[in-house]
Enzyme design. Structure first.
Site, short mmCIF file in Angstrom:
data_model
loop_
_atom_site.label_atom_id
_atom_site.label_comp_id
_atom_site.label_asym_id
_atom_site.label_seq_id
_atom_site.Cartn_x
_atom_site.Cartn_y
_atom_site.Cartn_z
N LYS A 11 1.17 -1.22 0.35
CA LYS A 11 0.30 -0.40 0.25
C LYS A 11 1.00 1.50 -0.07
O LYS A 11 1.85 1.20 0.22
CB LYS A 11 -1.38 0.36 1.03
CG LYS A 11 -1.51 -1.04 1.55
CD LYS A 11 -2.54 -0.85 2.44
CE LYS A 11 -3.91 -2.52 2.41
NZ LYS A 11 -4.83 -1.61 3.17
N TYR A 51 -12.61 -1.94 -3.50
CA TYR A 51 -12.78 -1.96 -2.12
C TYR A 51 -14.64 -2.03 -2.67
O TYR A 51 -15.76 -1.49 -1.08
CB TYR A 51 -11.98 -1.08 -1.76
CG TYR A 51 -10.68 -1.46 -1.12
CD1 TYR A 51 -10.71 -2.02 -0.55
CD2 TYR A 51 -9.64 -0.73 -1.50
CE1 TYR A 51 -9.06 -3.05 -0.10
CE2 TYR A 51 -8.41 -0.91 -0.38
CZ TYR A 51 -8.43 -1.99 -0.21
OH TYR A 51 -7.20 -2.99 0.28
N PHE A 59 -15.87 3.49 6.96
CA PHE A 59 -14.12 3.60 6.73
C PHE A 59 -13.79 3.54 5.03
O PHE A 59 -13.13 3.29 5.35
CB PHE A 59 -13.04 2.59 7.45
CG PHE A 59 -13.52 1.35 7.02
CD1 PHE A 59 -13.01 0.68 5.74
CD2 PHE A 59 -14.32 0.25 7.99
CE1 PHE A 59 -13.27 -0.82 5.34
CE2 PHE A 59 -14.56 -0.21 7.17
CZ PHE A 59 -14.11 -1.67 6.23
N ARG A 87 -2.65 -14.43 4.30
CA ARG A 87 -3.07 -13.65 5.64
C ARG A 87 -1.71 -14.36 7.07
O ARG A 87 -2.05 -13.34 7.63
CB ARG A 87 -4.77 -14.37 5.62
CG ARG A 87 -5.09 -13.38 4.49
CD ARG A 87 -6.16 -14.28 4.44
NE ARG A 87 -7.49 -13.17 5.27
CZ ARG A 87 -8.19 -12.85 5.36
NH1 ARG A 87 -7.47 -11.38 3.95
NH2 ARG A 87 -9.00 -11.68 5.81
N THR A 93 -5.69 -7.00 10.14
CA THR A 93 -6.29 -6.30 9.40
C THR A 93 -5.27 -4.59 10.34
O THR A 93 -4.26 -4.13 10.27
CB THR A 93 -7.55 -5.88 9.19
OG1 THR A 93 -8.35 -7.06 8.91
CG2 THR A 93 -7.84 -4.41 8.41
N ARG A 104 2.19 -6.28 9.56
CA ARG A 104 1.39 -5.71 9.82
C ARG A 104 2.04 -5.22 11.46
O ARG A 104 2.12 -4.19 11.22
CB ARG A 104 0.07 -6.24 9.92
CG ARG A 104 -0.46 -5.81 8.57
CD ARG A 104 -1.98 -6.33 8.37
NE ARG A 104 -2.73 -5.99 7.26
CZ ARG A 104 -4.14 -6.35 6.80
NH1 ARG A 104 -3.61 -7.80 7.30
NH2 ARG A 104 -3.90 -6.06 5.37
N ASN A 114 -1.98 -0.31 6.93
CA ASN A 114 -1.92 -1.68 7.15
C ASN A 114 -0.87 -2.23 6.41
O ASN A 114 -0.85 -3.36 6.38
CB ASN A 114 -2.42 -2.14 7.75
CG ASN A 114 -3.43 -2.37 6.29
OD1 ASN A 114 -3.49 -2.23 5.09
ND2 ASN A 114 -4.69 -3.50 6.79
N HIS A 117 -2.39 -5.62 1.62
CA HIS A 117 -3.36 -6.25 1.58
C HIS A 117 -3.48 -7.79 0.75
O HIS A 117 -2.19 -7.49 0.45
CB HIS A 117 -4.14 -5.37 0.60
CG HIS A 117 -5.42 -6.16 -0.36
ND1 HIS A 117 -6.02 -5.77 0.46
CD2 HIS A 117 -5.97 -7.00 -0.85
CE1 HIS A 117 -7.53 -6.71 -0.31
NE2 HIS A 117 -6.99 -7.36 -1.25
N GLU A 128 -9.56 -10.11 -8.10
CA GLU A 128 -8.47 -9.24 -7.73
C GLU A 128 -7.15 -9.59 -8.80
O GLU A 128 -6.93 -8.23 -9.41
CB GLU A 128 -7.92 -9.47 -6.00
CG GLU A 128 -9.01 -8.79 -5.07
CD GLU A 128 -9.17 -8.53 -3.46
OE1 GLU A 128 -9.53 -8.75 -2.56
OE2 GLU A 128 -7.86 -8.85 -3.21
P1 CMP Z 1 -7.60 -4.26 3.66
O1 CMP Z 1 -6.70 -5.73 3.36
O2 CMP Z 1 -7.18 -3.95 2.41
O3 CMP Z 1 -9.16 -4.70 3.25
C1 CMP Z 1 -10.18 -3.99 3.48
C2 CMP Z 1 -9.32 -2.25 4.31
O4 CMP Z 1 -9.59 -1.37 5.06
C3 CMP Z 1 -7.80 -3.21 5.72
O5 CMP Z 1 -7.29 -3.77 4.91
C4 CMP Z 1 -8.44 -1.79 6.16
O6 CMP Z 1 -6.59 -1.17 6.15
C5 CMP Z 1 -9.63 -1.14 6.15
N1 CMP Z 1 -10.00 -0.51 7.23
C6 CMP Z 1 -10.94 -2.15 6.98
N2 CMP Z 1 -11.28 -1.51 8.50
C7 CMP Z 1 -11.17 -0.51 9.46
C8 CMP Z 1 -11.49 1.03 9.80
N3 CMP Z 1 -12.62 0.59 10.66
N4 CMP Z 1 -10.62 1.88 9.30
C9 CMP Z 1 -9.27 3.04 8.78
N5 CMP Z 1 -9.58 1.65 7.75
C10 CMP Z 1 -10.54 0.22 7.88
#
Ligand code: CMP
Length: 145
Positions: A11, A51, A59, A87, A93, A104, A114, A117, A128
């Site tokens: 990212k 997304y 979010f 994962r 996450t 992470r 984070n 992805h 994807e």
């Molecule tokens: P990712 O694995 O890219 O998939 C969806 C993304 O949404 C996740 O990683 C996070 O970076 C983001 N995400 C999930 N929950 C939140 C949250 N509460 N606030 C901000 N970003 C979020």
């Protein structure tokens, strides 16, 4: 175990922190084969498309604004059990909940930023990967020997 494919995205925070090499090293050390890799800057619209499953969540705007805030590095990966193993490699996450030694846990600053992805299922991984890569180039990139 079945050979699977997953999409990683390094990212914009990963790129800004100059961690591309470190994260790719960990991915390769964990036994993943890189079938596709490129750097791109998503438009807000492209981030919203990628997304789309999160549309309507609180979010969503923060997520898509962040994902379009700078270049990112989509990577198509292959390995036995790739979805679950990737994962496990990246951790939860929320980096505060991510297991010690995961990408992470070691590099991410917040749930929004984070670092990386990973696809959550084989079916989503295929969708994807197709968002960023032409299937023919992945076949051409399969390692020989
Ligand atoms: P990712 O694995 O890219 O998939 C969806 C993304 O949404 C996740 O990683 C996070 O970076 C983001 N995400 C999930 N929950 C939140 C949250 N509460 N606030 C901000 N970003 C979020």
């Amino acid at each position: 175990m079945a050979v699977e494919r997953t999409l990683a995205i390094l990212k914009p925070d990963c790129v800004r922190k100059e961690l591309i090499g470190d994260v790719l090293r960990r991915i390769q050390d964990a036994g993943f084969t890189i079938l596709g890799l490129r750097m791109t800057r998503l438009s807000k619209r492209e981030a919203e498309g990628f997304y789309a499953v999160h549309k309507g969540k609180a979010f969503f705007d923060e997520l898509t604004t962040f994902m379009s805030s700078g270049p990112c590095v989509p990577v198509a990966l292959e390995k036995e059990n790739a979805i679950a193993d990737f994962r496990a490699l990246i951790g939860a996450t929320n980096p505060k909940e991510a297991a010690e030694g995961t990408i992470r846990s070691d590099f991410a600053g917040s749930i929004g930023e984070n670092i990386v992805h990973g696809s959550d299922s084989v079916a989503n991984g295929q969708v994807e990967i197709n968002y960023f890569f032409d299937q023919a180039t992945l076949v051409a990139n399969e390692p020989v020997g």
